[in-house]
Design an enzyme around this catalytic site. Structure first.
Site, PDB file in Angstrom:
ATOM      1  N   LYS A  39       9.122 -14.777 -77.390  1.00 37.36           N
ATOM      2  CA  LYS A  39       8.911 -15.531 -76.191  1.00 37.36           C
ATOM      3  C   LYS A  39      10.105 -16.128 -75.776  1.00 37.36           C
ATOM      4  CE  LYS A  39       4.112 -17.322 -77.639  1.00 37.36           C
ATOM      5  NZ  LYS A  39       3.684 -18.220 -78.389  1.00 37.36           N
ATOM      6  N   GLU A  87      -5.674 -18.883 -70.791  1.00 39.79           N
ATOM      7  CA  GLU A  87      -5.265 -17.202 -71.014  1.00 39.79           C
ATOM      8  C   GLU A  87      -6.360 -16.349 -70.603  1.00 39.79           C
ATOM      9  OE1 GLU A  87      -3.739 -16.648 -74.764  1.00 39.79           O
ATOM     10  OE2 GLU A  87      -2.152 -17.820 -74.671  1.00 39.79           O
TER      11      GLU A  87
HETATM   12  P1  PGA Z   1       1.414 -21.243 -76.483  1.00 38.56           P
HETATM   13  O1  PGA Z   1       0.832 -20.464 -77.796  1.00 38.56           O
HETATM   14  O2  PGA Z   1       0.247 -22.127 -76.132  1.00 38.56           O
HETATM   15  O3  PGA Z   1       2.535 -22.087 -77.113  1.00 38.56           O
HETATM   16  O4  PGA Z   1       2.004 -20.457 -75.459  1.00 38.56           O
HETATM   17  C1  PGA Z   1       0.141 -19.233 -77.635  1.00 38.56           C
HETATM   18  C2  PGA Z   1       0.469 -18.801 -79.035  1.00 38.56           C
HETATM   19  O5  PGA Z   1       0.399 -19.442 -79.993  1.00 38.56           O
HETATM   20  O6  PGA Z   1       0.855 -17.604 -79.132  1.00 38.56           O
HETATM   21 ZN    ZN Z   2       0.916 -17.651 -81.532  1.00 34.44          ZN
END
Ligand code: PGA
Ligand code: ZN
Length: 417
Positions: free
Chosen positions: A332, A200
């Site tokens: 999401k 990220e």
């Molecule tokens: P992810 O998690 O790795 O499943 O995208 C990011 C998050 O926990 O917000």
């Molecule tokens: Zn999260």
């Protein structure tokens, strides 16, 4: 203008981790839409299944042999009908048949193609004339937990939140300054720091949770003073990954401590007070609605947000609403599959005073659709990093939207309750 679907083309592409993912083009009589699916690493147990057995290759085959024929001739303007058709073709409760990521790419590409067929940008098509509000960016500056390897904080994300910014450009400028300054601080402070970043784009350093809190607090304050507006911060504990069911404890490996539920609650209340945290995500594991309720009751001016807890699922949000668990929800779309499923949840959250936080995944592509969703549905927050290509794709799209809106642009109505 006709939005009748003429063709659906799917291909394999890669995300920022170099993992295979699916990209879909929807071609209408007068337009075109393209979308690719992201992937999580610290996934919630209640998310839909990403792909059918056989992975991306099997998903591509399903599109060619089933989905394309079924959708051809339908009108892309009718998103609900498209998404219902995807559920029908799939035939399971968790998208095991065609894959949630397959559904995501089709659903999002469809929305984009409808907007494009009408000569509109996606946020205009979905949100109408009233859509003029930009979200505040929650920007990941220091990574830990499952997003790192080796010595790093136990808490997964330390997130800048420039909630006093007057424009999105100001807000994103603040986040980049905070991110950069933290990089400089880590270089001086942390032995062995080599400038490494997570998927990220947040720094990975050999620091404890406590050191990370101190660095965040100091840097956000300094940048806030420099820019003359309030710059706070928050965390994503991602505590499902720490929770050991057998022991009934949260294991902080780096710190070398374990906390039971009561201790976890106390720890988080103290952190929230000490650092004036504006945002706490997944402070408890994904089945502990009760502790979310407790923390929400006991903190002020702080958003208590459910990610793994809700997995963008409307039924799980209903459970949260009933128990007053949390006051914010991560959105999401690929946790539920289709845009319609996600918008049902967004609208339900709005009706019940929950703050919607549209979010990227740690594995993501340069797809920028979530920027449009945040504006179209008036989501007060977007969580999509500070730097790194897949994040910048979304952040720069928000800058374009702000520029496009000109003097009609406003910042979202963010209430830190
Ligand atoms: P992810 O998690 O790795 O499943 O995208 C990011 C998050 O926990 O917000
Ligand atoms: Zn999260």
């Amino acid at each position: 203008m006709s939005s009748i679907i003429e063709d659906l083309i799917a291909r394999k592409v890669f995300n920022n981790r170099g993992e295979e993912t699916i990209e879909v083009d929807v071609v209408t009589a007068n337009g075109f839409g393209r979308a690719s699916a992201p992937a999580g690493k610290s996934r919630g147990k209640n998310e839909v299944v990403y792909y059918p057995q056989g992975g991306v290759d099997a998903a591509l085959k399903k599109i060619d042999e089933q989905v394309a024929q079924e959708l051809a001739g339908l009108n892309a303007d009718f998103q609900e009908e498209i998404d219902t058709t995807l559920h029908e073709i799939d035939g399971t409760a968790n998208f095991k048949g065609i894959g949630g990521n397959t559904a995501y790419a089709v659903s999002m590409a469809n929305a984009e193609s409808a907007a494009n067929s009408h000569g509109l940008l996606l946020f205009q098509f979905l949100g109408g004339n009233a859509a003029n509000m930009l979200p505040y960016p929650l920007g990941n500056c220091i990574s830990g937990g499952q997003h790192t390897r080796g010595k790093a904080p136990d808490i997964q994300e330390f997130l800048a939140l420039p909630h006093g910014a007057a424009t999105f450009l100001e807000a994103q400028t603040a986040n980049t300054l905070v991110h950069r300054k933290i990089g400089d601080t880590l270089k001086k402070k942390s032995t062995g720091f080599n400038g490494g970043k997570s998927d990220e784009g947040a720094w990975i350093a050999n620091v404890t949770d406590e050191e990370a809190f101190e660095i965040m607090a100091k840097t956000c304050e300094e940048i806030g003073n420099e820019l003359d507006f309030e710059c706070g911060f928050g965390i994503d504990v991602a505590s499902s990954g720490m929770w050991k069911e057998k022991e009934e404890k949260y294991v902080y490996e780096r710190e070398g401590t374990k906390r039971d539920t009561a201790e976890q609650l106390e720890y988080l209340i103290n952190l929230t007070e000490k650092y004036h945290l504006a945002y706490v995500e997944d402070p408890f594991h994904e089945e502990d609605f009760e502790s979310f309720t407790e923390l929400t009751k006991k903190t002020k001016n702080c958003l208590v947000c459910g990610d793994d807890l809700f997995t963008t699922n409307n039924e799980r949000l209903n459970q949260g609403i009933k128990q007053h668990a949390g006051n914010a929800i991560i959105i999401k779309v690929n946790q539920v599959g289709t845009l319609t499923d996600a918008t049902d949840t967004i609208e339900n959250a709005q009706r019940h005073g929950y703050t919607n936080v549209v979010s990227h995944r740690s594995g993501d592509t340069t797809d920028w659709h979530i920027a449009h969703l945040a504006v179209a549905y008036k989501c007060p927050l977007i969580k999509t990093g500070v730097v790194e290509g897949a994040r910048i794709a979304k952040l720069n799209e928000l800058l374009r939207i702000e520029h496009f809106l000109g003097n009609r642009a406003r910042m979202a109505d963010l209430k830190l309750t």
